[in-house]
Design an enzyme around this catalytic site. Structure first.
Site, PDB file in Angstrom:
ATOM      1  N   LYS A 147       1.886  -9.487  -0.521  1.00 26.86           N
ATOM      2  CA  LYS A 147       1.656  -8.703  -1.740  1.00 26.86           C
ATOM      3  C   LYS A 147       2.515  -7.458  -1.627  1.00 26.86           C
ATOM      4  CE  LYS A 147      -2.015  -6.609  -4.549  1.00 26.86           C
ATOM      5  NZ  LYS A 147      -1.968  -5.163  -4.258  1.00 26.86           N
ATOM      6  N   CYS A 171       0.840  -1.199   0.000  1.00 29.65           N
ATOM      7  CA  CYS A 171       0.000   0.000   0.000  1.00 29.65           C
ATOM      8  C   CYS A 171       0.877   1.252   0.000  1.00 29.65           C
ATOM      9  CB  CYS A 171      -0.932   0.005   1.214  1.00 29.65           C
ATOM     10  SG  CYS A 171      -2.026   1.438   1.206  1.00 29.65           S
TER      11      CYS A 171
HETATM   12  C1  LIG Z   1      -9.232   1.814  -4.452  1.00 37.08           C
HETATM   13  C2  LIG Z   1      -8.092   0.845  -4.327  1.00 37.08           C
HETATM   14  C3  LIG Z   1      -7.895   0.209  -3.118  1.00 37.08           C
HETATM   15  C4  LIG Z   1      -6.831  -0.685  -2.967  1.00 37.08           C
HETATM   16  N1  LIG Z   1      -6.673  -1.326  -1.779  1.00 37.08           N
HETATM   17  C5  LIG Z   1      -5.681  -2.253  -1.639  1.00 37.08           C
HETATM   18  C6  LIG Z   1      -5.573  -3.016  -0.449  1.00 37.08           C
HETATM   19  O1  LIG Z   1      -6.362  -2.887   0.491  1.00 37.08           O
HETATM   20  N2  LIG Z   1      -4.534  -3.895  -0.370  1.00 37.08           N
HETATM   21  C7  LIG Z   1      -3.645  -4.078  -1.401  1.00 37.08           C
HETATM   22  O2  LIG Z   1      -2.725  -4.897  -1.291  1.00 37.08           O
HETATM   23  N3  LIG Z   1      -3.760  -3.383  -2.542  1.00 37.08           N
HETATM   24  C8  LIG Z   1      -4.760  -2.499  -2.697  1.00 37.08           C
HETATM   25  N4  LIG Z   1      -4.912  -1.846  -3.879  1.00 37.08           N
HETATM   26  C9  LIG Z   1      -4.012  -2.166  -5.001  1.00 37.08           C
HETATM   27  C10 LIG Z   1      -4.613  -3.268  -5.885  1.00 37.08           C
HETATM   28  O3  LIG Z   1      -4.715  -4.491  -5.180  1.00 37.08           O
HETATM   29  C11 LIG Z   1      -3.740  -3.505  -7.136  1.00 37.08           C
HETATM   30  O4  LIG Z   1      -2.462  -3.881  -6.702  1.00 37.08           O
HETATM   31  C12 LIG Z   1      -3.622  -2.258  -8.008  1.00 37.08           C
HETATM   32  O5  LIG Z   1      -4.865  -1.606  -8.163  1.00 37.08           O
HETATM   33  C13 LIG Z   1      -3.068  -2.625  -9.386  1.00 37.08           C
HETATM   34  O6  LIG Z   1      -3.852  -3.609 -10.011  1.00 37.08           O
HETATM   35  P1  LIG Z   1      -5.023  -3.244 -11.070  1.00 37.08           P
HETATM   36  O7  LIG Z   1      -4.381  -2.400 -12.143  1.00 37.08           O
HETATM   37  O8  LIG Z   1      -5.504  -4.574 -11.575  1.00 37.08           O
HETATM   38  O9  LIG Z   1      -6.055  -2.464 -10.343  1.00 37.08           O
HETATM   39  C14 LIG Z   1      -5.942  -0.937  -4.053  1.00 37.08           C
HETATM   40  C15 LIG Z   1      -6.166  -0.283  -5.264  1.00 37.08           C
HETATM   41  C16 LIG Z   1      -7.226   0.584  -5.417  1.00 37.08           C
HETATM   42  C17 LIG Z   1      -7.432   1.263  -6.743  1.00 37.08           C
END
Ligand SMILES: Cc1cc2nc3c(=O)[nH]c(=O)nc-3n(C[C@H](O)[C@H](O)[C@H](O)COP(=O)(O)O)c2cc1C
Length: 327
Positions: free
Chosen positions: A146, A107
């Site tokens: 992660k 995060c």
């Molecule tokens: C609104 C939002 C909340 C997220 N919350 C978390 C979370 O709680 N834990 C985490 O490991 N990643 C979190 N992420 C990251 C996502 O898990 C992911 O790694 C990131 O969005 C990239 O992947 P994507 O392009 O498929 O969205 C969050 C992303 C977004 C946009």
């Protein structure tokens, strides 16, 4: 750096995960309702909860985030924090429901990294390793991590960091191929994931910017990862994970949902948030999803503007029906 892939051990994680696609954790997004919607299409994908703070859990001992249905399995519960004893207690508490416990080490949000949680752990691998060990003491379920490529582009320690987490006992990795400094900017660098994949012998899922079957295919080719984790693209299309999974298993490309199907999914999603949260709060909570479901339509910005300011359910349905008639 070693260049040959290590032979992956048959692990209990590869027994548990029958799908090559997972739902990435998203705070405020991958709630009970979205997880249930994704599960309606994909029977096997690994679902992940929103991040649950171990500090918060120590105080409240129950949270709506941990609500699941029987069919949510396999499900990974993600926890955050930096205090080993609290992470251990969180794992103990969640262990009965979880199939796996994931530790958030990616995060990027300021208030999270200031508290040494999330991606700040990439700057402190020995604490991160202690957390893996502490969580393992709290659960007999597999522990996953992660994380990102590193804190900044000058400190891309993801290969070494992944090896250290494996050494500490992590059994599964999801790698978001950006640095903390990038937040969500630029593009995820899928090819970099291959360096990690080739240097650990636990399963690695690649993450970042996968929005189509074709991108999943490309990402897997470049990263050599065992699977992909899909986050934001699931927000307006709960079928995407299933469509990728189905393509990887059969080679068949199922069609992208039509606007009519998307509006139908939107209404189900909205109705179920209202069931969970009550009418007014459910409607307000849902506002973040409209843009995803209607993106690409003519006058999307105007339609979204009308939807996010409307508090009356019947009026929302009228706007949605009008979108269908006029698009
Ligand atoms: C609104 C939002 C909340 C997220 N919350 C978390 C979370 O709680 N834990 C985490 O490991 N990643 C979190 N992420 C990251 C996502 O898990 C992911 O790694 C990131 O969005 C990239 O992947 P994507 O392009 O498929 O969205 C969050 C992303 C977004 C946009």
């Amino acid at each position: 750096m070693q260049t040959q892939p290590l032979k992956q051990k048959q692990s209990r994680v590869s027994e548990l995960i029958k799908s090559r696609v997972s739902l990435a954790p998203m705070a405020g997004i991958t709630d009970y309702v979205l997880r249930s919607l994704v599960r309606r299409y994909s029977k096997n994908c690994l679902l992940t909860t929103e991040m649950i703070s171990s500090e918060f859990l120590a105080q409240v001992k129950e949270t709506e985030i941990s609500k699941i249905d029987d069919n949510h399995h396999p499900i990974n519960f993600q926890i955050s924090g930096h205090k080993p004893h609290l992470m251990k207690s969180a794992a103990e508490f969640l262990s009965a429901k979880a199939d796996m416990i994931d530790i958030n080490m990616g995060c990027p949000v300021n208030k999270v990294v200031k508290g040494q949680d999330g991606c700040a752990l990439m700057k402190n691998p020995s604490l991160a390793a202690d957390l893996v060990q502490a969580v393992k003491e709290g659960t007999d379920k597999p522990v996953s991590v992660k994380f990102r490529l590193g804190y900044t582009s000058d400190a891309m320690n993801y290969v070494e960091f992944g090896q250290q987490m494996q050494e500490a006992g992590a059994e599964f990795i999801t790698l978001h191929a950006r640095t903390r400094a990038q937040f969500y900017g630029g593009h995820a660098d899928w090819a970099k994931i291959r360096d990690l994949k080739r240097n650990v012998d636990i399963p690695v899922f690649a993450n970042g910017d996968i929005t189509t079957i074709e991108e999943a295919e490309k990402c897997l080719e470049l990263s050599e990862a065992d699977g992909v984790a899909v986050g934001r693209a699931s927000m307006g299309d709960p079928t995407l994970i299933y469509r990728i999974e189905h393509f990887l298993a059969t080679g068949e490309r199922l069609p992208v949902p039509t606007l009519e199907e998307k509006i139908c999914m939107l209404k189900t999603h909205l109705d179920e948030e209202i069931n969970l949260r009550g009418e007014l709060f459910g409607i307000k909570f849902f506002r973040k999803f409209y843009a995803c479901y209607i993106s690409g339509i003519k006058n999307a910005a105007k339609a979204r503007g009308a939807l996010v300011t409307e508090e009356n359910y019947d009026e929302i349905i009228k706007i949605l029906n009008k979108i269908l008639k006029t698009t």
